[in-house]
Design a protein around this motif. Structure first.
Motif, PDB file in Angstrom:
ATOM      1  N   TYR A  72     111.372  77.345 -25.085  1.00  0.00           N
ATOM      2  CA  TYR A  72     110.820  77.072 -23.764  1.00  0.00           C
ATOM      3  C   TYR A  72     109.395  77.576 -23.757  1.00  0.00           C
ATOM      4  N   ASP A  73     108.601  77.053 -22.835  1.00  0.00           N
ATOM      5  CA  ASP A  73     107.202  77.472 -22.741  1.00  0.00           C
ATOM      6  C   ASP A  73     107.119  78.852 -22.117  1.00  0.00           C
ATOM      7  N   GLY A  74     106.292  79.702 -22.688  1.00  0.00           N
ATOM      8  CA  GLY A  74     106.058  81.034 -22.146  1.00  0.00           C
ATOM      9  C   GLY A  74     106.908  82.096 -22.805  1.00  0.00           C
ATOM     10  N   GLU A  75     106.670  83.314 -22.369  1.00  0.00           N
ATOM     11  CA  GLU A  75     107.384  84.468 -22.907  1.00  0.00           C
ATOM     12  C   GLU A  75     108.668  84.752 -22.135  1.00  0.00           C
ATOM     13  N   ILE A  76     108.562  84.694 -20.803  1.00  0.00           N
ATOM     14  CA  ILE A  76     109.660  85.070 -19.924  1.00  0.00           C
ATOM     15  C   ILE A  76     109.740  84.048 -18.797  1.00  0.00           C
ATOM     16  N   LEU A  77     110.949  83.767 -18.339  1.00  0.00           N
ATOM     17  CA  LEU A  77     111.136  82.808 -17.259  1.00  0.00           C
ATOM     18  C   LEU A  77     111.567  83.545 -15.997  1.00  0.00           C
ATOM     19  N   LEU A  78     110.952  83.199 -14.895  1.00  0.00           N
ATOM     20  CA  LEU A  78     111.246  83.826 -13.611  1.00  0.00           C
ATOM     21  C   LEU A  78     111.762  82.795 -12.622  1.00  0.00           C
ATOM     22  N   GLN A  79     112.725  83.226 -11.806  1.00  0.00           N
ATOM     23  CA  GLN A  79     113.281  82.333 -10.796  1.00  0.00           C
ATOM     24  C   GLN A  79     112.176  81.846  -9.864  1.00  0.00           C
ATOM     25  N   ARG A  80     112.274  80.620  -9.426  1.00  0.00           N
ATOM     26  CA  ARG A  80     111.340  79.891  -8.567  1.00  0.00           C
ATOM     27  C   ARG A  80     110.041  79.536  -9.270  1.00  0.00           C
ATOM     28  N   VAL A  81     109.390  80.504  -9.902  1.00  0.00           N
ATOM     29  CA  VAL A  81     108.107  80.258 -10.564  1.00  0.00           C
ATOM     30  C   VAL A  81     108.273  79.281 -11.718  1.00  0.00           C
ATOM     31  N   HIS A  82     109.348  79.421 -12.473  1.00  0.00           N
ATOM     32  CA  HIS A  82     109.564  78.618 -13.676  1.00  0.00           C
ATOM     33  C   HIS A  82     110.783  77.696 -13.564  1.00  0.00           C
ATOM     34  N   ASP A  83     111.188  77.339 -12.347  1.00  0.00           N
ATOM     35  CA  ASP A  83     112.380  76.505 -12.161  1.00  0.00           C
ATOM     36  C   ASP A  83     112.274  75.149 -12.866  1.00  0.00           C
ATOM     37  N   ASN A  84     111.071  74.620 -13.054  1.00  0.00           N
ATOM     38  CA  ASN A  84     110.909  73.304 -13.676  1.00  0.00           C
ATOM     39  C   ASN A  84     110.607  73.358 -15.168  1.00  0.00           C
ATOM     40  N   VAL A  85     110.709  74.527 -15.767  1.00  0.00           N
ATOM     41  CA  VAL A  85     110.467  74.673 -17.204  1.00  0.00           C
ATOM     42  C   VAL A  85     111.724  74.210 -17.958  1.00  0.00           C
ATOM     43  N   ASP A  86     111.527  73.395 -18.979  1.00  0.00           N
ATOM     44  CA  ASP A  86     112.643  72.927 -19.802  1.00  0.00           C
ATOM     45  C   ASP A  86     113.057  73.979 -20.810  1.00  0.00           C
ATOM     46  N   VAL A  87     114.357  74.227 -20.880  1.00  0.00           N
ATOM     47  CA  VAL A  87     114.959  75.058 -21.917  1.00  0.00           C
ATOM     48  C   VAL A  87     115.618  74.070 -22.868  1.00  0.00           C
ATOM     49  N   ILE A  88     115.154  74.042 -24.127  1.00  0.00           N
ATOM     50  CA  ILE A  88     115.541  73.003 -25.080  1.00  0.00           C
ATOM     51  C   ILE A  88     116.276  73.612 -26.268  1.00  0.00           C
ATOM     52  N   LEU A  89     117.460  73.077 -26.555  1.00  0.00           N
ATOM     53  CA  LEU A  89     118.200  73.503 -27.747  1.00  0.00           C
ATOM     54  C   LEU A  89     117.552  72.918 -28.983  1.00  0.00           C
ATOM     55  N   LEU A  90     117.409  73.719 -30.014  1.00  0.00           N
ATOM     56  CA  LEU A  90     116.812  73.249 -31.275  1.00  0.00           C
ATOM     57  C   LEU A  90     117.885  72.854 -32.279  1.00  0.00           C
TER      58      LEU A  90
END
Length: 79
Positions: free
Chosen positions: A61-79
């Motif tokens: 996923y993009d970035g170091e850490i994911l936060l609720q609301r701020v990163h809700d639209n970030v894709d978490v992708i299985l490799l």
């Protein structure tokens, strides 16, 4: 629970909630993952499990850490 077991449970959750893209990889939005009741009841520290899986190159996923609301639209992708 050990980290490897939690990562396996996370992969199962992503497969359950995600969709397969044109590239054949399954992805899910962080917000969908975070707001799922089963995920919330399974993981005490979802962010920590995500970081452990990313470090093991199981998902990305993009970035170091994911936060609720701020990163809700970030894709978490299985490799």
């Amino acid at each position: 629970m050990d980290v490897d077991h939690e990562v396996k449970l996370l992969v199962d959750a992503i497969n359950r909630l995600g969709t397969k893209g044109a590239n054949g990889k399954v992805s899910v939005k962080y917000g969908v993952l975070f707001n799922d009741d089963e995920v919330a009841n399974t993981f005490e520290a979802l962010v920590g499990t995500l970081k452990a899986a990313k470090k093991r190159k199981i998902l990305t996923y993009d970035g170091e850490i994911l936060l609720q609301r701020v990163h809700d639209n970030v894709d978490v992708i299985l490799l």
